[in-house]
Design an enzyme around this catalytic site. Structure first.
Site, PDB file in Angstrom:
ATOM      1  CE  LYS A  10      57.333  20.388  42.984  1.00 39.46           C
ATOM      2  NZ  LYS A  10      58.497  20.055  43.155  1.00 39.46           N
ATOM      3  CB  THR A  67      60.307  21.709  39.117  1.00 35.98           C
ATOM      4  OG1 THR A  67      59.813  22.221  40.331  1.00 35.98           O
ATOM      5  CG2 THR A  67      61.033  20.562  39.337  1.00 35.98           C
ATOM      6  NE  ARG A  74      66.546  18.027  44.904  1.00 39.64           N
ATOM      7  CZ  ARG A  74      66.300  17.681  46.104  1.00 39.64           C
ATOM      8  NH1 ARG A  74      66.950  17.425  47.325  1.00 39.64           N
ATOM      9  NH2 ARG A  74      65.006  17.992  46.562  1.00 39.64           N
ATOM     10  CG  ASN A  75      62.967  15.874  40.417  1.00 40.82           C
ATOM     11  OD1 ASN A  75      63.100  14.791  40.531  1.00 40.82           O
ATOM     12  ND2 ASN A  75      62.331  16.613  41.155  1.00 40.82           N
TER      13      ASN A  75
END
Length: 91
Positions: A10, A67, A74-75
Site C-alpha cells: 500500500k 494511504t 506521508r507516502n
C-alpha cells in the site's frame, strides 16, 4: 501473509498515486493506478500464500485507499513532492 503484503505494498501504491497527483495527471489516472495496484497487491498476496479475501476489507483496500487519498498520508505526500519535481533527498 495478506496483511503483511498489504501493509508493505500500500505504501508503494500511495507513493505512485502521489506522483500521479504531483504530475497533474488527473483523478482518472490516479483511480486507474490505485485499482491496478490493488489487483497486483492481491495477486502478490495469493502468490505468497495469503487469502485474497483478507485484502477486501479495511486492512487491505480500506487502508490502501486511506494511504493513497488521505491528506495526512506521508507516502502520498512524498509522491506528490516527487511528482512536482523535488529531489528525494530534499523531502
Amino acid at each position: 501473509v495478506g496483511l503483511e503484503v498489504a501493509g508493505a505494498v500500500k505504501n508503494i501504491i500511495a507513493i505512485a498515486a502521489g506522483i500521479s497527483e504531483g504530475l497533474g495527471l488527473g483523478t482518472n489516472a490516479m483511480a486507474a493506478l490505485v485499482t491496478r495496484g490493488c489487483s497486483e497487491m492481491r495477486r502478490l498476496a495469493e502468490e505468497k500464500g495469503g487469502n485474497s479475501v483478507t485484502l477486501s476489507g479495511l486492512s487491505g483496500v480500506g487502508d490502501t485507499f486511506l494511504t493513497c487519498f488521505g491528506p495526512l498520508s506521508r507516502n502520498r505526500t512524498v509522491g506528490v513532492r516527487l511528482g512536482s519535481g523535488e529531489d528525494l533527498k530534499d523531502i
